[in-house]
Scaffold this motif. Structure first.
Motif: not given
Length: 451
Positions: A67-78
């Protein structure tokens, strides 16, 4: 972004109004106005260890969904949030809603608030086959790091399967004849000496244990051949497959795999069986045992293989019990049997994984999402297992995760904030202060070779 302190202030007045007096003792009052508190201060130890072995940096470098969307909670953080939640026994996604302003979680994740349950659920649903491959790469990279601290001389590969119960019509679920239940039938391979989970694969519930077990194990065999580490494999009768034997033999792996009892094996062991009957004729109460071996070729085998066996007469019984093991090892028959029987610890590893780390959390309809969930829980298990065996005090290294959580993770702490620092004041009456400090001290001198 909302200010979490606003919710804290709002909660203060509510908690004061909700002060409760105990009927058993009118002098005791209770409310939830204790301040900026956490019940999981021991996670600070896990964070320190994870930083020492480069865990967080490696996750950030190697893990990303498509997913290339800009997210506040990033994948590695989740991913890191879920790992810390699992280690502290907050298994469900919606536990995040209760932890969102927990001071310890916010400090170790270096965030003002945690990802919520909907955010985590969307995170899992973004995972696919590519993230499964990333988990493979991450697992291997962490073995490089852990083995740089202490490289094993040999690897004891314990292979087994288990059942993950399913609910409703989930992809890949099916009735498993062995377990007489519906679910998934994953393959698991542990290091029998350390309890590290080396590999896991979520499979359809209807598959037999040995289905593609050779393909499952070959990457591990190749990895340890490249490392120059000798491998040994143990498996029960569900893995008695000529394909697996051949894969072991081609990759220099010594194996001991149990065979199901049949008339051909019984006939080849009949001489020893008769000898045991004669030896116990005058004493049919005491325990007695005999060992032997022979060459055997089943119809599906390309050539004969060595089979060792044990025949025993249990105490107070007249009937004999038989154990047959196919092996390419040179040890005496009784030594091969002893080596095989050591795999009993495998059940404890699986039990801890299911009960202590919620391995069987396969709640999604999608099989690939469930497979990624299992791999995330596997990563949490391994991080904790490395922490347990590398830095915990010696008297705690054999304890189960639930015991260690109670002693070292579930420690109450109050966060005191200044302009530059956050000071965590841990519970003064904690009975395991010495173990806490010793663990922290053990982390500091670790010599780790990072990428």
């Amino acid at each position: 972004m909302s200010n979490p302190n606003k919710y804290r202030r709002k909660g203060l007045s509510m908690d004061i109004l909700n002060t409760i007096t105990l009927k058993s003792n009118r002098q005791i009052k209770i409310n939830f106005n204790g301040g900026d508190l956490s019940s999981d201060a021991g996670l600070l130890l896990i964070k320190e260890f994870a930083a020492k072995i480069g865990f967080t940096k490696l996750i950030k470098k190697k893990f990303k969904t498509n997913d290339t969307s800009v997210r506040f909670h990033k994948d590695d953080e989740n991913l890191m949030q879920m790992i810390y939640q699992i280690i502290s026994a907050y298994f469900e996604d919606d536990c995040a809603d209760e932890l969102t302003i927990d001071p310890v979680f916010n400090a170790i994740l270096e965030k003002n608030s945690l990802a919520s349950q909907p955010t985590l659920s969307r995170f899992f649903n973004r995972m696919d086959e590519d993230t499964l491959l990333q988990f493979d790469d991450i697992d291997k990279s962490f073995r490089d790091i852990i083995y740089s601290i202490k490289c094993p001389e040999h690897m004891l590969l314990d292979l087994d399967s288990t059942l993950f119960g399913t609910y409703g019509n989930q992809e890949g679920e099916g009735f498993n004849f062995h377990y007489q239940a519906h679910g998934y039938h994953p393959l698991l391979c542990y290091d029998g000496l350390t309890g590290d989970l080396l590999k896991a694969e979520l499979r359809d519930g209807t598959l037999h244990c040995s289905n593609d077990a050779d393909k499952f194990m070959e990457p591990l065999f190749q990895e340890y051949l490249e490392r120059g580490i000798k491998t040994y494999l143990r498996g029960d009768s569900g893995f008695s497959s000529p394909k697996l034997y051949k894969t072991c033999e081609m990759n220099g792996c010594s194996y001991a795999i149990r065979l199901k009892q049949n008339s051909s094996l019984m006939a080849l062991a009949s001489n020893k069986d008769e000898d045991l009957y004669k030896a116990t004729k005058e004493d049919q109460i005491s325990y007695a045992v005999t060992y032997g071996e022979f060459l055997y070729q089943a119809g599906s085998w390309d050539y004969p293989r060595r089979v060792v066996f044990k025949i025993e007469k249990p105490y107070g019984q007249l009937t004999h019990m038989y154990t047959f093991i196919v092996t390419n090892m040179d040890m005496e028959p009784y030594q091969v049997i002893q080596f095989y029987c050591g795999r009993g610890k495998m059940e404890n590893f699986i039990k801890e994984g299911k009960g202590g780390f919620d391995f069987a959390a396969v709640s999604s309809h999608s099989k690939v999402v469930n497979a990624n969930r299992m791999r995330l829980h596997m990563l949490a298990y391994n991080l904790f297992n490395w922490f347990r065996r590398l830095v915990l005090p010696a008297n705690m290294r054999k304890q189960q995760v639930d015991t260690i959580r109670l002693k070292l993770i579930k420690i109450a702490a109050r966060a005191v904030r200044s302009a530059r620092y956050i000071t965590f004041k841990l519970c003064s009456s904690c009975p395991y202060k010495e173990e806490f400090y010793r663990t922290l001290k053990n982390i500091q001198p670790l010599t780790v070779q990072l990428e």
